[in-house]
Design a protein around this motif. Structure first.
Motif, short mmCIF file in Angstrom:
data_model
loop_
_atom_site.label_atom_id
_atom_site.label_comp_id
_atom_site.label_asym_id
_atom_site.label_seq_id
_atom_site.Cartn_x
_atom_site.Cartn_y
_atom_site.Cartn_z
N GLU A 73 36.60 -5.40 24.13
CA GLU A 73 35.73 -6.45 23.64
C GLU A 73 34.87 -6.89 24.82
OE1 GLU A 73 37.97 -9.93 22.46
OE2 GLU A 73 39.42 -9.64 24.08
N GLY A 74 33.80 -7.62 24.56
CA GLY A 74 32.95 -7.94 25.70
C GLY A 74 31.92 -9.00 25.45
N LEU A 75 31.27 -9.37 26.53
CA LEU A 75 30.17 -10.33 26.55
C LEU A 75 28.94 -9.65 27.12
CD1 LEU A 75 32.04 -13.47 27.96
CD2 LEU A 75 30.90 -13.35 25.74
N TYR A 76 27.79 -9.87 26.49
CA TYR A 76 26.52 -9.34 26.94
C TYR A 76 25.65 -10.47 27.48
CZ TYR A 76 26.51 -4.46 25.31
OH TYR A 76 26.74 -3.12 25.16
N PHE A 77 25.11 -10.26 28.68
CA PHE A 77 24.21 -11.23 29.30
C PHE A 77 22.97 -10.50 29.83
CE2 PHE A 77 28.51 -12.98 30.04
CZ PHE A 77 28.38 -14.21 29.43
N GLY A 78 21.95 -11.27 30.14
CA GLY A 78 20.75 -10.74 30.78
C GLY A 78 20.02 -11.87 31.48
N ALA A 79 18.80 -11.59 31.90
CA ALA A 79 17.98 -12.64 32.53
C ALA A 79 17.78 -13.76 31.52
CB ALA A 79 16.65 -12.06 32.97
N ASP A 80 18.07 -14.99 31.93
CA ASP A 80 18.00 -16.15 31.04
C ASP A 80 16.57 -16.65 30.97
OD1 ASP A 80 19.31 -17.79 29.29
OD2 ASP A 80 20.76 -18.51 30.75
N LEU A 81 15.92 -16.47 29.83
CA LEU A 81 14.53 -16.87 29.68
C LEU A 81 14.42 -18.04 28.71
CD1 LEU A 81 12.90 -13.34 29.29
CD2 LEU A 81 13.13 -14.70 31.38
N ALA A 135 9.90 -4.28 40.61
CA ALA A 135 9.33 -5.55 41.07
C ALA A 135 9.73 -6.68 40.13
CB ALA A 135 7.81 -5.44 41.16
N ASP A 136 9.84 -6.39 38.85
CA ASP A 136 10.33 -7.33 37.84
C ASP A 136 11.38 -6.59 37.03
OD1 ASP A 136 10.68 -9.44 36.08
OD2 ASP A 136 8.94 -8.93 34.85
N PRO A 137 12.59 -6.44 37.57
CA PRO A 137 13.55 -5.51 36.98
C PRO A 137 14.11 -5.99 35.64
CG PRO A 137 14.60 -6.80 38.71
CD PRO A 137 13.13 -7.13 38.76
N THR A 138 14.54 -5.03 34.86
CA THR A 138 15.35 -5.33 33.68
C THR A 138 16.79 -5.41 34.16
OG1 THR A 138 13.84 -4.13 32.22
CG2 THR A 138 16.08 -4.49 31.42
N VAL A 139 17.41 -6.57 33.97
CA VAL A 139 18.77 -6.81 34.45
C VAL A 139 19.67 -7.08 33.25
CG1 VAL A 139 20.23 -8.41 35.74
CG2 VAL A 139 18.05 -7.67 36.70
N LEU A 140 20.71 -6.28 33.10
CA LEU A 140 21.69 -6.45 32.03
C LEU A 140 23.07 -6.52 32.65
CD1 LEU A 140 20.28 -3.72 29.61
CD2 LEU A 140 19.86 -6.18 29.50
N PHE A 141 23.91 -7.40 32.11
CA PHE A 141 25.24 -7.61 32.68
C PHE A 141 26.26 -7.70 31.55
CE2 PHE A 141 28.33 -10.93 34.37
CZ PHE A 141 29.08 -10.01 35.07
N ARG A 142 27.38 -7.03 31.74
CA ARG A 142 28.45 -7.04 30.76
C ARG A 142 29.76 -7.49 31.40
NH1 ARG A 142 24.03 -6.30 28.43
NH2 ARG A 142 23.39 -4.25 27.66
N ILE A 143 30.58 -8.17 30.63
CA ILE A 143 31.96 -8.43 31.02
C ILE A 143 32.83 -7.81 29.93
CG2 ILE A 143 33.73 -10.13 31.57
CD1 ILE A 143 31.49 -12.10 32.27
N PHE A 144 33.62 -6.82 30.30
CA PHE A 144 34.44 -6.10 29.33
C PHE A 144 35.91 -6.43 29.53
CE2 PHE A 144 31.05 -2.57 29.32
CZ PHE A 144 30.40 -3.14 28.23
N HIS A 145 36.59 -6.64 28.42
CA HIS A 145 38.03 -6.89 28.41
C HIS A 145 38.70 -5.79 27.61
CE1 HIS A 145 41.65 -8.87 26.46
NE2 HIS A 145 41.95 -8.90 27.73
#
Length: 321
Positions: free
Chosen positions: A92-100, A165-175
């Motif tokens: 299971e997991g959580l999806y995050f990215g740049a907070d806009l 220069a303006d990257p696409t940033v994606l972050f996951r936390i997986f359990h």
């Protein structure tokens, strides 16, 4: 299964870092990254807050289900909710990215994968820890890409001044819960990452395996390091000179497992033409007779990314795309 991925010390001089990256990316595409400067305390706090979230009842976790994230593609998914290799993952997991903010032009335009994160009300610490971690890892990733650039005989800021220069940033936390009795333990099946660069932190339970020229090897956690690997887009950009490498997760520790993959990719609107120079060589190190790179994707990175992630959550594809 035992093997040893190389270690690249990011605090060394640029030439040494580049040489280490070149050797690793020509071999397995994976290495441990030391000397990155990210405080142990930050990851320890993120780990503790994540465990607190995943210990919540399912109905409380579903308060921030991904379907509530809409086109931003953020939030929680339950065990079996992600398809990495055509079968449900045992995680299971959580999806995050740049907070806009809502008034960001990209959000107002309805650009997929852009928007605000969903944070659980029960674990308010995550709302501070996730942005801090993303900022720290973005800085590390830019430094790694400087090493990648030098390793390809490009100016060190080739990526930082262009693609990222303006990257696409994606972050996951997986359990990964403990495998049920009789289960094969495959938390994630064999796959390659689809972007430029992945930086992975993992807890002490292990489970990551990498396919190298010598066969599958374990990539256990090494204190003070991240596991770093390149993805399909860098493979494409280099015409196979650097290779994205299949990997998988099998949690047979008998314990729950946490991992923290951070994906660092080109700007969403960036075109992705072939790289010059050495990067136009093929997998055998020789340039094509006509100088072309037949594998490189044409179009924007966003076009490419949406085509990839839409396969992971087919039930959300219509909502996002």
């Amino acid at each position: 299964m035992r093997g040893a991925l190389p270690i690249v010390d990011l605090s060394a001089d640029r030439v040494a870092v580049a040489a280490g990256i070149r050797a690793a990316c020509r071999d397995s595409g994976f290495f441990y990254l030391a000397g990155h400067g990210v405080p142990d305390e930050l990851l320890a706090r993120l780990d503790a807050a994540s465990r607190e979230f995943f210990a919540l009842p399912e109905d409380e976790k579903l308060e921030i289900a991904m379907v509530r994230g809409g086109r931003a593609w953020r939030g929680f998914f339950p065990v079996g909710g992600e398809l990495t290799s055509g079968r449900p993952d045992l995680k299971e997991g959580l999806y995050f990215g740049a907070d806009l903010p809502a008034d960001d032009p990209r959000v107002l335009a309805g650009l997929p994968l852009h928007g605000s994160n969903l944070y659980p009300r029960q674990v308010p610490e995550l709302a501070a820890l996730v942005p801090a971690y993303l900022a720290a890892l973005t800085g590390v990733a830019q430094e790694v890409m400087r090493g990648v650039a030098v390793s390809l005989d490009l100016p060190e800021d080739y990526f930082a001044d262009g693609y990222t220069a303006d990257p696409t940033v994606l972050f996951r936390i997986f359990h990964y819960p403990p495998s049920p009795a009789g289960d094969d333990g495959w938390g994630v099946g064999e796959h390659t990452d689809y972007g430029l660069l992945t930086l992975l932190a993992q807890d002490g339970n292990g489970g990551l395996q990498v396919r190298t020229p010598a066969g599958w090897i374990d990539a256990p956690p090494v204190p003070g390091t991240f596991v770093c690997n390149i993805g399909d887009m860098l493979d494409r950009l280099t015409g196979g000179y650097y290779r994205s490498t299949p990997h998988r997760v099998r949690n047979v520790s008998g314990n729950e497992r946490l991992s923290f993959p951070f994906f660092f990719d080109p700007a969403f609107s960036a075109e992705v033409p072939p790289l010059p120079g050495r990067a136009r060589e093929g997998a055998d190190g020789r340039p094509r007779w006509d100088g072309q790179d037949l594998r490189v994707f044409t179009g924007t990175y966003g076009d490419y990314l949406l085509g990839k992630v839409g396969k992971v959550f087919p039930e959300l594809r219509g909502e996002v795309l």
